[in-house]
Design an enzyme around this catalytic site. Structure first.
Site, mmCIF file in Angstrom:
data_model
loop_
_atom_site.group_PDB
_atom_site.id
_atom_site.type_symbol
_atom_site.label_atom_id
_atom_site.label_comp_id
_atom_site.label_asym_id
_atom_site.label_seq_id
_atom_site.Cartn_x
_atom_site.Cartn_y
_atom_site.Cartn_z
ATOM 1 N N GLY A 1 51.607 64.724 -26.677
ATOM 2 C CA GLY A 1 50.068 64.957 -27.853
ATOM 3 C C GLY A 1 50.073 65.023 -29.183
ATOM 4 O O GLY A 1 51.611 65.338 -29.415
ATOM 5 N N GLN B 1 47.737 65.017 -37.871
ATOM 6 C CA GLN B 1 49.530 64.644 -38.211
ATOM 7 C C GLN B 1 49.573 63.250 -38.310
ATOM 8 O O GLN B 1 50.872 63.033 -39.221
ATOM 9 C CB GLN B 1 50.288 65.095 -36.311
ATOM 10 C CG GLN B 1 50.042 66.420 -36.163
ATOM 11 C CD GLN B 1 51.241 66.559 -34.390
ATOM 12 O OE1 GLN B 1 50.510 65.700 -33.439
ATOM 13 N NE2 GLN B 1 51.847 66.575 -35.056
ATOM 14 N N CYS C 1 56.790 69.912 -31.412
ATOM 15 C CA CYS C 1 55.737 69.498 -32.061
ATOM 16 C C CYS C 1 56.158 68.290 -33.079
ATOM 17 O O CYS C 1 57.466 68.520 -33.473
ATOM 18 C CB CYS C 1 55.021 70.027 -33.013
ATOM 19 S SG CYS C 1 53.681 69.355 -33.769
ATOM 20 N N LEU C 2 55.501 66.611 -32.868
ATOM 21 C CA LEU C 2 56.197 65.577 -33.821
ATOM 22 C C LEU C 2 56.088 66.059 -34.928
ATOM 23 O O LEU C 2 56.855 65.342 -35.619
ATOM 24 C CB LEU C 2 55.504 64.810 -33.224
ATOM 25 C CG LEU C 2 55.268 64.456 -31.906
ATOM 26 C CD1 LEU C 2 54.160 62.764 -31.491
ATOM 27 C CD2 LEU C 2 56.977 63.656 -31.288
ATOM 28 N N HIS D 1 47.117 73.434 -28.660
ATOM 29 C CA HIS D 1 47.775 73.388 -29.001
ATOM 30 C C HIS D 1 47.211 71.657 -30.566
ATOM 31 O O HIS D 1 47.609 72.120 -31.288
ATOM 32 C CB HIS D 1 49.684 72.889 -28.875
ATOM 33 C CG HIS D 1 50.113 71.860 -29.508
ATOM 34 N ND1 HIS D 1 51.796 72.392 -29.938
ATOM 35 C CD2 HIS D 1 50.148 71.069 -30.926
ATOM 36 C CE1 HIS D 1 52.190 71.812 -30.934
ATOM 37 N NE2 HIS D 1 51.424 70.687 -31.390
ATOM 38 N N GLU D 2 46.863 71.062 -30.183
ATOM 39 C CA GLU D 2 47.046 70.280 -30.676
ATOM 40 C C GLU D 2 44.623 70.359 -31.350
ATOM 41 O O GLU D 2 45.155 70.061 -32.318
ATOM 42 C CB GLU D 2 45.859 68.718 -30.229
ATOM 43 C CG GLU D 2 47.123 67.989 -29.210
ATOM 44 C CD GLU D 2 48.696 67.837 -29.443
ATOM 45 O OE1 GLU D 2 48.290 67.416 -31.329
ATOM 46 O OE2 GLU D 2 49.613 67.875 -29.243
ATOM 47 N N HIS E 1 45.949 71.865 -34.636
ATOM 48 C CA HIS E 1 46.498 70.896 -35.691
ATOM 49 C C HIS E 1 44.800 70.516 -36.522
ATOM 50 O O HIS E 1 45.129 70.179 -37.706
ATOM 51 C CB HIS E 1 46.769 69.864 -34.931
ATOM 52 C CG HIS E 1 48.437 69.443 -35.126
ATOM 53 N ND1 HIS E 1 49.150 69.815 -35.463
ATOM 54 C CD2 HIS E 1 49.055 69.469 -33.969
ATOM 55 C CE1 HIS E 1 50.659 69.959 -35.511
ATOM 56 N NE2 HIS E 1 50.291 69.799 -33.827
HETATM 57 NI NI NI Z 1 52.097 69.455 -32.611
#
Ligand code: NI
Length: 168
Positions: A46, A51, A91-92, A133-134, A137
């Site tokens: 995701g 991000q 997480c990226l 989670h997304e 963000h």
């Molecule tokens: Ni993330």
């Protein structure tokens, strides 16, 4: 197509609260396609617009094993949430760290797709976790915010150190 640069914790831009998308045009669809390319390349399951330093309410995801079920959620809303589950999350924007986070097990979601069509659907398991989670963000929130101060500070110092090493 273009790969987008992913911001890393503790970059303060990750704390920005995203604004609603109002125009579903060609530029938006191009951005969505760049988001998918960036997510698959990373690789991640995701990615939220926040991000990549674009502060609109948009996220892309694909939780399938075969990586062939791309889904784009725009202006997503959680209509219902129930149950509880704890999963290891990564997480990226927090590369290399995985920690347990507690989330709702089952959610009902309403979101537009990249063409502006409004969809309503239910999600559970990893799909529900990924959406929550997304969506965090988009509020400027990261999964490390659910951890103890001690753990979060440890992750912060390690990432800051890595960043300095890369810069020198
Ligand atoms: Ni993330």
């Amino acid at each position: 197509m273009a790969l987008l640069n992913i911001l890393h914790f503790p970059d303060p831009r990750l704390r920005t609260v995203a604004k609603a998308v109002t125009e579903f045009d060609e530029e938006l669809r191009q951005f969505v396609s760049d988001m998918f390319e960036t997510m698959y390349e990373a690789p991640g399951i995701g990615l939220a617009a926040t991000q990549v330093d674009r502060h609109i309410r948009l996220l892309v995801m694909d939780v399938s094993e075969a990586r062939n079920q791309p889904r784009c959620l725009i202006n997503p809303e959680i209509l219902e949430a129930d149950g509880e589950e704890e999963m290891d999350e990564g997480c990226l924007s927090v590369p290399g760290f995985y920690e347990k986070v507690r989330r709702a097990e089952h959610i009902r979601v309403r979101a537009h797709d990249e063409n502006g069509t409004l969809n309503e659907f239910e999600a559970e398991g990893i799909e529900a976790v990924c959406i929550q989670h997304e969506m965090d963000h988009l509020e400027g929130k990261l999964f490390v915010d659910y951890l103890s101060n001690l753990k979060r500070n440890r992750i912060r110092s390690k990432l800051v150190k890595t960043l300095k090493q890369q810069a020198s």
